[in-house]
Design a protein around this motif. Structure first.
Motif, PDB file in Angstrom:
ATOM      1  N   ALA A   1      -4.546   1.961  -4.667  1.00  0.00           N
ATOM      2  CA  ALA A   1      -3.903   3.210  -5.034  1.00  0.00           C
ATOM      3  C   ALA A   1      -4.798   4.414  -4.780  1.00  0.00           C
ATOM      4  O   ALA A   1      -4.339   5.475  -4.415  1.00  0.00           O
ATOM      5  CB  ALA A   1      -3.516   3.177  -6.503  1.00  0.00           C
ATOM      6  N   ASP A   2      -6.095   4.232  -4.924  1.00  0.00           N
ATOM      7  CA  ASP A   2      -6.982   5.382  -5.000  1.00  0.00           C
ATOM      8  C   ASP A   2      -7.254   6.089  -3.683  1.00  0.00           C
ATOM      9  O   ASP A   2      -7.697   7.223  -3.671  1.00  0.00           O
ATOM     10  CB  ASP A   2      -8.289   4.992  -5.675  1.00  0.00           C
ATOM     11  N   ALA A   3      -6.988   5.435  -2.564  1.00  0.00           N
ATOM     12  CA  ALA A   3      -7.251   6.111  -1.299  1.00  0.00           C
ATOM     13  C   ALA A   3      -6.253   7.242  -1.052  1.00  0.00           C
ATOM     14  O   ALA A   3      -6.493   8.128  -0.265  1.00  0.00           O
ATOM     15  CB  ALA A   3      -7.227   5.129  -0.136  1.00  0.00           C
ATOM     16  N   ALA A   4      -5.132   7.210  -1.760  1.00  0.00           N
ATOM     17  CA  ALA A   4      -4.184   8.310  -1.636  1.00  0.00           C
ATOM     18  C   ALA A   4      -4.742   9.483  -2.411  1.00  0.00           C
ATOM     19  O   ALA A   4      -5.031   9.363  -3.585  1.00  0.00           O
ATOM     20  CB  ALA A   4      -2.832   7.896  -2.186  1.00  0.00           C
ATOM     21  N   ASP A   5      -4.908  10.616  -1.724  1.00  0.00           N
ATOM     22  CA  ASP A   5      -5.586  11.703  -2.418  1.00  0.00           C
ATOM     23  C   ASP A   5      -4.616  12.538  -3.256  1.00  0.00           C
ATOM     24  O   ASP A   5      -5.000  13.434  -3.964  1.00  0.00           O
ATOM     25  CB  ASP A   5      -6.371  12.580  -1.438  1.00  0.00           C
ATOM     26  N   ASP A   6      -3.380  12.208  -3.195  1.00  0.00           N
ATOM     27  CA  ASP A   6      -2.406  12.951  -3.954  1.00  0.00           C
ATOM     28  C   ASP A   6      -2.092  12.187  -5.244  1.00  0.00           C
ATOM     29  O   ASP A   6      -1.646  11.049  -5.204  1.00  0.00           O
ATOM     30  CB  ASP A   6      -1.155  13.123  -3.099  1.00  0.00           C
TER      31      ASP A   6
ATOM     32  N   ALA B   1      -1.940  11.895   6.127  1.00  0.00           N
ATOM     33  CA  ALA B   1      -2.333  11.062   7.264  1.00  0.00           C
ATOM     34  C   ALA B   1      -2.752   9.648   6.832  1.00  0.00           C
ATOM     35  O   ALA B   1      -2.382   8.659   7.472  1.00  0.00           O
ATOM     36  CB  ALA B   1      -3.447  11.737   8.060  1.00  0.00           C
ATOM     37  N   SER B   2      -3.509   9.547   5.733  1.00  0.00           N
ATOM     38  CA  SER B   2      -3.993   8.222   5.314  1.00  0.00           C
ATOM     39  C   SER B   2      -2.841   7.321   4.865  1.00  0.00           C
ATOM     40  O   SER B   2      -2.791   6.137   5.210  1.00  0.00           O
ATOM     41  CB  SER B   2      -4.991   8.333   4.156  1.00  0.00           C
ATOM     42  N   ILE B   3      -1.943   7.903   4.087  1.00  0.00           N
ATOM     43  CA  ILE B   3      -0.798   7.117   3.610  1.00  0.00           C
ATOM     44  C   ILE B   3       0.034   6.649   4.803  1.00  0.00           C
ATOM     45  O   ILE B   3       0.398   5.480   4.918  1.00  0.00           O
ATOM     46  CB  ILE B   3       0.082   7.953   2.652  1.00  0.00           C
ATOM     47  N   LEU B   4       0.307   7.591   5.707  1.00  0.00           N
ATOM     48  CA  LEU B   4       1.190   7.255   6.830  1.00  0.00           C
ATOM     49  C   LEU B   4       0.514   6.302   7.815  1.00  0.00           C
ATOM     50  O   LEU B   4       1.180   5.425   8.376  1.00  0.00           O
ATOM     51  CB  LEU B   4       1.668   8.524   7.540  1.00  0.00           C
ATOM     52  N   LEU B   5      -0.807   6.450   7.994  1.00  0.00           N
ATOM     53  CA  LEU B   5      -1.483   5.508   8.891  1.00  0.00           C
ATOM     54  C   LEU B   5      -1.418   4.100   8.295  1.00  0.00           C
ATOM     55  O   LEU B   5      -1.229   3.117   9.021  1.00  0.00           O
ATOM     56  CB  LEU B   5      -2.941   5.931   9.145  1.00  0.00           C
TER      57      LEU B   5
ATOM     58  N   SER C   1       3.641   1.044  -0.759  1.00  0.00           N
ATOM     59  CA  SER C   1       3.032  -0.247  -1.073  1.00  0.00           C
ATOM     60  C   SER C   1       2.001  -0.638  -0.014  1.00  0.00           C
ATOM     61  O   SER C   1       1.229  -1.577  -0.212  1.00  0.00           O
ATOM     62  CB  SER C   1       4.103  -1.341  -1.192  1.00  0.00           C
ATOM     63  N   ALA C   2       1.991   0.080   1.099  1.00  0.00           N
ATOM     64  CA  ALA C   2       0.978  -0.192   2.123  1.00  0.00           C
ATOM     65  C   ALA C   2      -0.332   0.487   1.708  1.00  0.00           C
ATOM     66  O   ALA C   2      -0.315   1.608   1.207  1.00  0.00           O
ATOM     67  CB  ALA C   2       1.435   0.354   3.479  1.00  0.00           C
ATOM     68  N   ALA C   3      -1.424  -0.203   1.904  1.00  0.00           N
ATOM     69  CA  ALA C   3      -2.713   0.387   1.557  1.00  0.00           C
ATOM     70  C   ALA C   3      -3.008   1.557   2.497  1.00  0.00           C
ATOM     71  O   ALA C   3      -2.911   1.398   3.704  1.00  0.00           O
ATOM     72  CB  ALA C   3      -3.810  -0.659   1.665  1.00  0.00           C
ATOM     73  N   PRO C   4      -3.365   2.730   1.948  1.00  0.00           N
ATOM     74  CA  PRO C   4      -3.704   3.859   2.812  1.00  0.00           C
ATOM     75  C   PRO C   4      -4.913   3.529   3.695  1.00  0.00           C
ATOM     76  O   PRO C   4      -5.781   2.772   3.285  1.00  0.00           O
ATOM     77  CB  PRO C   4      -4.052   4.975   1.821  1.00  0.00           C
ATOM     78  N   VAL C   5      -4.924   4.072   4.884  1.00  0.00           N
ATOM     79  CA  VAL C   5      -6.023   3.842   5.827  1.00  0.00           C
ATOM     80  C   VAL C   5      -6.483   5.197   6.344  1.00  0.00           C
ATOM     81  O   VAL C   5      -5.680   5.952   6.890  1.00  0.00           O
ATOM     82  CB  VAL C   5      -5.526   2.990   7.021  1.00  0.00           C
ATOM     83  N   ALA C   6      -7.749   5.494   6.146  1.00  0.00           N
ATOM     84  CA  ALA C   6      -8.244   6.809   6.584  1.00  0.00           C
ATOM     85  C   ALA C   6      -8.311   6.861   8.102  1.00  0.00           C
ATOM     86  O   ALA C   6      -8.930   5.994   8.725  1.00  0.00           O
ATOM     87  CB  ALA C   6      -9.613   7.070   5.981  1.00  0.00           C
TER      88      ALA C   6
END
Lengths: 200, 84
Positions: free
Chosen positions: A115-120, A35-39, B53-58
């Motif tokens: 990079a780090d917000a991606a949990d995978d 979800a985080s990556i896709l959002l 390349s897009a920053a992940p957003v919670a």
């Protein structure tokens, strides 16, 4: 995709197969994974938090309803999932009439540094490489790729936008994509011989 | 088109770009050519990886609940097996 965080984690393909059988706990797991990556992707395209969240919901609903359509011969699960997200977001952008308004930004955007917000872990490593390659290639190649991906522009539209000849734009796009492909393919080959969880 | 000409067009096909007439010819070639098929797949994966390349957003926690609730709503609930 391997999940170094635990040997017992189902693969993305396992999750999609279970979702296709109607297993909602697998939908939850896939959501938690991506979800985080896709959002992030959707937000980069539509530029509005509330629209992006709405699109993300559509993406997972479509995943729930169409998981059986996933065909491993056409790419990894993340490609399937991210292409749903991208096309839903581009559709939303067009329906809102926002495409022209946001014009000019995607290609110039500084490459994200998160990079780090991606949990995978594997995905984060891949993201690092993508950002690195995009930072390394000439600006014109980067701009062409980002306009194609995040604004959904055709080569002709990119040429019009940037004022460059169509042939030049096509060359930039192709060279940039080949470079990205080379680096990612090297990573996959390396991953193939690595044990999950090995230090990076 | 020769194999080399087709190979050169695969990157644009991976973006969904080639004009229809060309695309058909290229796809017909790719269907029977293992190396072009593998190349096209890698190029599609590479284009798709630009997503990263897009920053992940919670997302907010409510969104997760909304997604899961929508999936189990009667109008979107699917039978466990489909006939495709």
């Amino acid at each position: 995709v391997k999940h170094p965080s635990g040997q017992n984690d189902p693969s993305d393909a396992d999750l999609l197969a279970a979702i296709a059988r109607g297993d909602d706990s697998s939908l939850r797991a896939l959501y938690d994974r991506y979800a985080s990556i896709l959002l992030g992707v959707v937000l980069r395209i539509v530029r509005s938090r509330s629209e992006a969240e709405d699109v993300l919901q559509e993406v997972f609903l479509q995943t729930w309803q169409r998981a059986a359509d996933y065909d491993p011969a056409r790419g990894r699960p993340f490609l399937w999932l991210s292409m749903i997200a991208r096309s839903r977001a581009l559709d939303r952008l067009r329906s809102l009439g926002l495409r022209e308004r946001v014009a000019n930004d995607a290609g110039k955007e500084p490459v994200a540094d998160a990079a780090d917000a991606a949990d995978d872990v594997a995905r984060a490593e891949e993201g690092e490489i993508v950002r690195q390659v995009l930072a390394e290639i000439p600006e014109a190649q980067r701009e062409a790729l980002l306009l194609a991906y995040f604004e959904g522009l055709t080569q002709t539209e990119i040429a019009a936008r940037t004022g460059k000849p169509l042939g030049t734009v096509k060359t930039h796009t192709r060279l940039g994509l080949l470079k990205l492909r080379d680096r990612l393919s090297a990573l996959r080959r390396a991953e193939g011989v690595e044990t999950p969880g090995a230090p990076r | 088109m020769t194999h080399a000409e087709i190979e050169e067009r695969l990157a644009l096909l991976a973006l969904g770009e080639v004009e229809l007439a060309d695309a058909r010819e290229i796809e017909a070639h790719v269907a029977g050519c293992d190396s072009c098929r593998a190349e096209l797949l890698e190029l599609r994966e590479a284009f798709g990886a630009i997503a990263l390349s897009a920053a992940p957003v919670a997302p907010p926690p409510e969104l997760r609940d909304r997604v899961l609730a929508a999936a189990s709503a009667p109008e979107t609930a699917r039978p466990p097996s489909r006939d495709r």
